[in-house]
Design an enzyme around this catalytic site. Structure first.
Site, PDB file in Angstrom:
ATOM      1  N   ASP A   9      -9.710  21.072  62.942  1.00  9.65           N
ATOM      2  CA  ASP A   9     -10.904  21.086  63.962  1.00  9.65           C
ATOM      3  C   ASP A   9     -11.297  22.496  64.085  1.00  9.65           C
ATOM      4  O   ASP A   9     -10.707  23.303  63.456  1.00  9.65           O
ATOM      5  CB  ASP A   9     -10.123  20.596  65.282  1.00  9.65           C
ATOM      6  CG  ASP A   9     -11.251  20.613  66.456  1.00  9.65           C
ATOM      7  OD1 ASP A   9     -12.273  19.950  66.363  1.00  9.65           O
ATOM      8  OD2 ASP A   9     -10.680  21.228  67.526  1.00  9.65           O
ATOM      9  N   MET A  10     -12.361  22.774  64.868  1.00 11.33           N
ATOM     10  CA  MET A  10     -12.957  23.957  64.820  1.00 11.33           C
ATOM     11  C   MET A  10     -12.853  24.616  66.545  1.00 11.33           C
ATOM     12  O   MET A  10     -12.041  25.497  66.448  1.00 11.33           O
ATOM     13  CB  MET A  10     -14.470  23.858  64.603  1.00 11.33           C
ATOM     14  CG  MET A  10     -14.882  23.673  63.029  1.00 11.33           C
ATOM     15  SD  MET A  10     -14.227  25.079  62.164  1.00 11.33           S
ATOM     16  CE  MET A  10     -15.548  26.253  62.341  1.00 11.33           C
ATOM     17  N   ASP A  11     -13.642  24.020  67.290  1.00 11.17           N
ATOM     18  CA  ASP A  11     -13.358  24.640  68.695  1.00 11.17           C
ATOM     19  C   ASP A  11     -12.076  24.586  69.225  1.00 11.17           C
ATOM     20  O   ASP A  11     -11.501  23.346  69.349  1.00 11.17           O
ATOM     21  CB  ASP A  11     -14.496  24.177  69.680  1.00 11.17           C
ATOM     22  CG  ASP A  11     -15.783  24.106  69.362  1.00 11.17           C
ATOM     23  OD1 ASP A  11     -16.179  25.305  68.987  1.00 11.17           O
ATOM     24  OD2 ASP A  11     -16.775  23.259  69.162  1.00 11.17           O
ATOM     25  N   SER A  44     -15.088  18.360  62.713  1.00 12.09           N
ATOM     26  CA  SER A  44     -15.481  18.900  64.098  1.00 12.09           C
ATOM     27  C   SER A  44     -16.443  18.070  64.852  1.00 12.09           C
ATOM     28  O   SER A  44     -17.076  17.016  63.924  1.00 12.09           O
ATOM     29  CB  SER A  44     -15.946  20.145  63.988  1.00 12.09           C
ATOM     30  OG  SER A  44     -16.549  20.736  65.009  1.00 12.09           O
ATOM     31  N   GLY A  45     -16.463  17.831  66.034  1.00 13.32           N
ATOM     32  CA  GLY A  45     -17.515  17.247  66.630  1.00 13.32           C
ATOM     33  C   GLY A  45     -18.988  17.879  66.600  1.00 13.32           C
ATOM     34  O   GLY A  45     -19.910  17.598  67.124  1.00 13.32           O
ATOM     35  N   LYS A 195     -13.153  10.929  63.481  1.00 10.40           N
ATOM     36  CA  LYS A 195     -12.599  11.908  62.194  1.00 10.40           C
ATOM     37  C   LYS A 195     -11.830  11.276  61.226  1.00 10.40           C
ATOM     38  O   LYS A 195     -11.781  11.576  59.980  1.00 10.40           O
ATOM     39  CB  LYS A 195     -11.819  13.175  63.023  1.00 10.40           C
ATOM     40  CG  LYS A 195     -12.887  13.999  63.763  1.00 10.40           C
ATOM     41  CD  LYS A 195     -12.163  15.327  64.283  1.00 10.40           C
ATOM     42  CE  LYS A 195     -13.124  15.870  65.402  1.00 10.40           C
ATOM     43  NZ  LYS A 195     -12.229  17.350  65.692  1.00 10.40           N
ATOM     44  N   ASP A 218      -6.379  20.136  68.500  1.00 14.06           N
ATOM     45  CA  ASP A 218      -6.471  20.525  70.002  1.00 14.06           C
ATOM     46  C   ASP A 218      -6.955  19.458  71.145  1.00 14.06           C
ATOM     47  O   ASP A 218      -6.394  19.407  72.400  1.00 14.06           O
ATOM     48  CB  ASP A 218      -6.703  21.811  70.257  1.00 14.06           C
ATOM     49  CG  ASP A 218      -8.266  21.889  70.464  1.00 14.06           C
ATOM     50  OD1 ASP A 218      -9.097  21.341  69.825  1.00 14.06           O
ATOM     51  OD2 ASP A 218      -8.731  22.196  71.683  1.00 14.06           O
ATOM     52  N   SER A 219      -7.583  18.563  70.653  1.00 14.80           N
ATOM     53  CA  SER A 219      -8.456  17.777  71.810  1.00 14.80           C
ATOM     54  C   SER A 219      -8.195  16.014  71.465  1.00 14.80           C
ATOM     55  O   SER A 219      -7.850  15.992  70.261  1.00 14.80           O
ATOM     56  CB  SER A 219      -9.925  18.210  71.858  1.00 14.80           C
ATOM     57  OG  SER A 219      -9.855  19.330  72.490  1.00 14.80           O
ATOM     58  N   ASN A 221     -10.311  14.158  70.423  1.00 14.71           N
ATOM     59  CA  ASN A 221     -11.079  13.568  69.607  1.00 14.71           C
ATOM     60  C   ASN A 221     -10.380  13.886  68.251  1.00 14.71           C
ATOM     61  O   ASN A 221     -11.003  13.278  67.056  1.00 14.71           O
ATOM     62  CB  ASN A 221     -12.647  14.098  69.426  1.00 14.71           C
ATOM     63  CG  ASN A 221     -12.594  15.678  69.433  1.00 14.71           C
ATOM     64  OD1 ASN A 221     -11.660  16.253  69.757  1.00 14.71           O
ATOM     65  ND2 ASN A 221     -13.552  16.211  68.760  1.00 14.71           N
TER      66      ASN A 221
END
Length: 273
Positions: A9-11, A44-45, A195, A218-219, A221
């Site tokens: 993931d990114m953020d 990522s979203g 994802k 981390d989230s 999604n």
């Protein structure tokens, strides 16, 4: 077991709070991963065009699972692009018109679109997620292929919004599914276009089983891909639901948690020994 794919993931995961990362350290690691035949996937979203900007040196040779799985590419080759019928987009926009105090972004293949009433401050904030973002007078009259609607609001209101949307969208045959992306963002995705679905398509292309996939997030999604991966890591700053489904933890996004996991993989340290 070995690792043949890393999905990050990114953020809140790969990126620190300033939307940056230790590029020199990562590119050294990436060169070693490439030598060992380990695929690197950005999941990522964020918008595909935005994600490419973070990896200018290698964007043409890695894979992206963008828009929370709605758009998947490898070596700039489109593997999958979801599509929501225009009438369904209009139905959801009508439902969202009843909501207040949120920002709505309609996400499509060619770009993302926001109502022209959006302030400069909102546009600046969203520029961290959308390299292509246009203001439009009428979101129902845009020629594009749409696969996601992103909502941004005060983080304290996310849970209540999620509850309302689950109920309202269920009443119209669950045409879209709400998922929290963290930091006050809620994404409405096509059911099944998450994802894990995108990563699964890449696994099939490369003949990589779940047990050889390493995923870090981390989230909420990220939940599906963490459940799917043989090696699942939660960031120290992850939400409780992510920590609950992950087998291991790493340091926070401010302490290069992802790069620390990759270092352990390259050094064949636990759990990769």
């Amino acid at each position: 077991m070995t690792v043949k794919m890393i999905a990050v993931d990114m953020d809140g995961t790969f990126l620190d709070d300033n939307k940056s990362y230790n590029k020199q350290r990562f590119l050294r690691q990436y060169a070693l991963l490439k030598q060992k035949g380990v695929r690197f996937v950005v999941a990522s979203g964020n918008q595909y065009y935005q994600l490419q900007k973070y990896f200018p040196e290698i964007k043409d040779e890695i894979a992206f699972v963008a828009e929370n799985g709605a758009w998947v590419s490898d070596h700039n080759e489109e593997i999958f692009c979801g599509e929501l019928a225009k009438e369904k987009v209009h139905q959801v926009l009508d439902i969202l018109a009843q909501e207040t105090d949120l920002t709505l972004v309609l996400c499509g293949r060619n770009g993302a679109y926001i109502h022209n009433s959006a302030s400069d401050a909102v546009m600046k904030k969203l520029s961290n997620h959308y390299a292509r973002l246009e203001k439009r007078d009428d979101l129902k009259n845009i020629d594009d292929t749409f696969f996601k609607i992103a909502l941004q609001l005060d983080n304290a209101g996310v849970d209540a919004l999620m509850t309302r949307l689950h109920e309202q969208l269920a009443a119209v045959e669950n045409i879209m599914h709400p998922v929290s992306s963290g930091f006050g963002f809620v994404d409405l995705i096509i059911p099944g276009c998450h994802k894990a679905h995108g990563i699964g398509l890449l696994q099939a292309k490369w003949n990589i089983p779940d047990c050889e996939v390493l995923a870090i997030g981390d989230s909420d999604n990220d939940l599906e891909m963490l459940r799917q991966a043989g090696y699942s890591f939660a960031m120290e700053n992850a939400v409780d639901s992510v920590k609950a489904v992950s087998s291991w933890r790493t340091e926070s996004n401010e302490d290069e948690g992802v790069l620390n996991v990759i270092a352990r993989l390259l050094a064949r340290e636990k759990p990769f020994a």
